[in-house]
Each structure stands twice: as C-alpha cells, then as structure tokens.
Design an enzyme around this catalytic site. Structure first.
Site, PDB file in Angstrom:
ATOM      1  N   ARG A 292      25.715  28.851 -10.272  1.00 23.43           N
ATOM      2  CA  ARG A 292      25.879  28.967  -8.818  1.00 23.43           C
ATOM      3  C   ARG A 292      24.572  28.721  -8.073  1.00 23.43           C
ATOM      4  O   ARG A 292      24.297  29.346  -7.061  1.00 23.43           O
ATOM      5  CB  ARG A 292      26.395  30.349  -8.469  1.00 23.43           C
ATOM      6  N   CYS A 293      23.785  27.814  -8.550  1.00 18.65           N
ATOM      7  CA  CYS A 293      22.463  27.541  -7.997  1.00 18.65           C
ATOM      8  C   CYS A 293      22.484  26.198  -7.271  1.00 18.65           C
ATOM      9  O   CYS A 293      23.276  25.309  -7.609  1.00 18.65           O
ATOM     10  CB  CYS A 293      21.445  27.508  -9.142  1.00 18.65           C
ATOM     11  N   GLY A 294      21.617  26.041  -6.310  1.00 18.13           N
ATOM     12  CA  GLY A 294      21.497  24.768  -5.622  1.00 18.13           C
ATOM     13  C   GLY A 294      21.047  23.641  -6.542  1.00 18.13           C
ATOM     14  O   GLY A 294      21.250  22.467  -6.238  1.00 18.13           O
ATOM     15  N   PHE A 295      20.457  23.998  -7.682  1.00 20.00           N
ATOM     16  CA  PHE A 295      19.992  22.993  -8.648  1.00 20.00           C
ATOM     17  C   PHE A 295      21.002  22.725  -9.761  1.00 20.00           C
ATOM     18  O   PHE A 295      20.732  21.953 -10.675  1.00 20.00           O
ATOM     19  CB  PHE A 295      18.662  23.434  -9.269  1.00 20.00           C
ATOM     20  N   THR A 296      22.177  23.333  -9.687  1.00 15.97           N
ATOM     21  CA  THR A 296      23.174  23.210 -10.757  1.00 15.97           C
ATOM     22  C   THR A 296      23.562  21.760 -11.019  1.00 15.97           C
ATOM     23  O   THR A 296      23.875  21.395 -12.155  1.00 15.97           O
ATOM     24  CB  THR A 296      24.418  24.072 -10.447  1.00 15.97           C
TER      25      THR A 296
END
Length: 182
Positions: A59-63
């Site tokens: 659930r990360c912006g970098f996923t």
C-alpha cells in the site's frame, strides 16, 4: 616469535580481534528468511550470485516498483541475479497477512521473484540481515522500497533509497559487472 614485546602481544591481540569481526561480513551467505510460498529462502542457496534485496509494501506510493523489480529479475535471472522482495509492515503500509501479500503481488504484478514472509527491517525486531546492514553499513531502510545489492562474495555493492527505480542506470551499472557475460 622469540621474546615478544608487550607491543607485539597487544598488536597480535588487536589483529585477532579484528579478524573475529570478518565472519559477520561473510554472514549474508548464511541468512535465512521465511518464504511467502512456504519453506525457507537461504542466502546460501544463492552463494556466488548477486542479490538485490528490497523491502516492500503493498500500500505504498512506490508499490508500482514491483513491475521494475520483476523486469530486472527477468532480464538478469539467467545470468544469476536474484531479486528478493522483503515485505514489511514497519512503515504501516503492508497488508495483514502473508497470504494477502502473495495474492496481491500475483494478481497485480504477476511476480515470480522470490519473496519473504512479512519481515521487520528496522527497530528492535529487525531481521539479522537488516541488523547487519545497520551495524556494518550504517544503513537502515528509511521507507519502503530501499534497495541493497549484495555481491557474489557476500559484500555490499550498493545501497539505494525508495526513489531510485529498480531499472535505473545506477542500479543496473552496479549489477552488470557482477554478472557473467552472456
């Protein structure tokens, strides 16, 4: 050594103490992680190969970097590169269970690279691999998708933060010299 001086003895003791630290540097070959698919992932299985270790979260912006990690793995796997994803809840952005993470990665990214169980990468419960990085490299992941390149000899070849993309020139330029020519 005939009639060693106190200085000789102290020097020898310091040398021995310094050499005692070397096993910690070679230890990456022996570290084990639980596999998200069951069983164990062991660095000894990959001895002599470069390993890109990346702490991840669903659930990360970098996923979206999972796509780049898989592409990097696909490009260099035949030449020996291992890309190891280490899901972590340390930044409160991972799903609730290993099963959820595995399903998310399969459905959304079709990952085939090795992946560990949800693992601590910082703090008092950090996995020994990450403790070693903190002690020897002064490196602790500051966020998700930090990347660590371990060379074929078990030494650290590169460290990158979240914003460095898996297929960046910085990372590929560090990986390519570690691989046999195709």
């Amino acid at each position: 050594m005939p009639n060693p001086t106190r200085r000789d003895i102290l020097g020898y003791a310091c040398l021995c103490a310094g050499l005692a630290a070397f096993p910690a540097l070679a230890a990456p070959q022996d570290w084990q992680f639980g596999s998200i698919d069951g069983g164990t992932l062991s660095f000894s299985e990959w001895a002599g190969k470069p390993i890109l270790v990346v702490n991840t979260a669903s659930r990360c912006g970098f996923t979206k970097q999972y796509d780049g990690l898989q592409a990097l793995y696909d490009k260099y796997r035949e030449r020996g590169l291992v890309v190891l994803a280490v899901p972590s809840q340390d930044f409160k952005q991972e799903l609730a269970s290993d099963e959820d993470v595995a399903e998310f990665c399969e459905v959304n990214f079709n990952l085939t690279l090795p992946m560990t169980t949800i693992t601590h990468v910082r703090g008092a419960k950090a996995h020994p691999f990450y403790e070693w990085l903190a002690e020897t490299q002064n490196f602790t992941p500051s966020w998700n998708f930090n990347k660590v390149l371990i060379g074929p000899d078990g030494g650290v070849e590169g460290l990158w933060g979240s914003v460095t993309r898996p297929q960046s020139k910085a990372i590929t330029a560090a990986i390519e010299p570690l691989l046999p020519r195709s």
